[in-house]
Design an enzyme around this catalytic site. Structure first.
Site, PDB file in Angstrom:
ATOM      1  CE  LYS A  13     -20.671  37.979 -19.691  1.00 12.68           C
ATOM      2  NZ  LYS A  13     -19.273  37.680 -20.060  1.00 12.68           N
ATOM      3  NE  ARG A  88     -18.473  42.529 -13.493  1.00 13.53           N
ATOM      4  CZ  ARG A  88     -18.696  43.199 -14.617  1.00 13.53           C
ATOM      5  NH1 ARG A  88     -19.208  44.381 -14.575  1.00 13.53           N
ATOM      6  NH2 ARG A  88     -18.408  42.684 -15.775  1.00 13.53           N
ATOM      7  NE  ARG A 127     -12.016  41.310 -28.755  1.00 11.30           N
ATOM      8  CZ  ARG A 127     -12.793  41.332 -27.669  1.00 11.30           C
ATOM      9  NH1 ARG A 127     -13.999  40.804 -27.706  1.00 11.30           N
ATOM     10  NH2 ARG A 127     -12.370  41.893 -26.550  1.00 11.30           N
ATOM     11  NE  ARG A 161     -10.692  46.382 -26.481  1.00 10.32           N
ATOM     12  CZ  ARG A 161     -11.864  46.229 -25.860  1.00 10.32           C
ATOM     13  NH1 ARG A 161     -12.910  46.936 -26.239  1.00 10.32           N
ATOM     14  NH2 ARG A 161     -11.997  45.371 -24.874  1.00 10.32           N
ATOM     15  NE  ARG A 172     -11.093  41.561 -20.002  1.00  9.79           N
ATOM     16  CZ  ARG A 172     -11.269  41.667 -21.320  1.00  9.79           C
ATOM     17  NH1 ARG A 172     -10.250  41.926 -22.109  1.00  9.79           N
ATOM     18  NH2 ARG A 172     -12.470  41.534 -21.832  1.00  9.79           N
TER      19      ARG A 172
END
Length: 217
Positions: A13, A88, A127, A161, A172
């Site tokens: 996004k 949201r 990542r 992370r 999430r």
């Protein structure tokens, strides 16, 4: 154009919002930027948000809505804007409708970036970031470093992370399905939603998005 961009974590996004806003010559308004700007400038809403964040609590919708409203009423947003991360949830979507109605304007479209759940997990959990200040980002599958665990650019240590683990990503996604996905149905009932695949090269996704917005408009 006045556009809302939605999609799960890892859908790209932020990248697409930046490119679309530039192409359409409208400001990109992201929730993250709103919080950073208000907290950094010490605005009343920023100070209120910071008090909740410092206490480890969620920032109430009304604070986020207030920040978004202030930003949308700035002169550079008179001709349109692209909202990224707001609304949201349904409460924020209804508040956005009310804000726009007060100004006698309405949304032109809601762009829904669609990505399979397993691909979202693969994108985020793979990542790896450099611990040095360069901000270099790698991916174990899509952009692997030449030497595992070592940054190609500066030789710094690469790390994952804590909120990029598969378990955290799936949590999430559950929050996204519960809180944010309902706004897609809400806007679909208004005939505003254009859903596109967010798979493929960045420029291909951008082109899909522009074509979908034109068709929807």
């Amino acid at each position: 154009m006045r556009i809302v961009l939605v999609g799960p974590p890892g859908a790209g996004k932020g990248t697409q919002a930046h490119l679309l806003a530039k192409t359409l010559s409208i400001p990109h308004i992201s929730t993250g930027d709103l919080f950073r700007a208000n907290i950094g400038q010490g605005t009343p809403l920023g100070l209120e948000a910071k008090s909740y964040m410092d206490a480890g609590r969620l920032v109430p919708d009304e604070v986020t809505i207030g920040m978004a409203k202030d930003r949308m009423l700035q002169p550079d947003a008179e001709g349109g804007f692209l909202l990224d991360g707001f609304p949201r949830n349904l409460g924020q979507a209804e508040a956005l409708d009310a804000i726009l109605a007060e100004q006698g304007i309405e949304l032109d479209g809601v762009l829904d970036l669609e990505v399979p759940e397993d691909e979202v997990v693969r994108r985020i959990a793979g990542r790896r970031l450099c611990r040095n200040d360069g901000g270099h980002v790698f991916h174990v599958d899509y952009n692997p470093p030449k030497v595992q665990g070592v940054c190609d650019e500066c030789g710094g240590e690469l790390y994952q992370r804590s909120d990029d683990t598969e378990e955290k990503v799936r949590t999430r996604l559950e929050v996204y399905h519960t809180e944010t996905e309902p706004i897609i149905d809400y806007y679909a009932q208004q005939g505003l939603v254009a859903t596109i695949s967010a798979l493929g090269k960045v420029d291909e996704v951008t082109q899909r998005a522009i074509e979908a917005l034109k068709k929807n408009g």
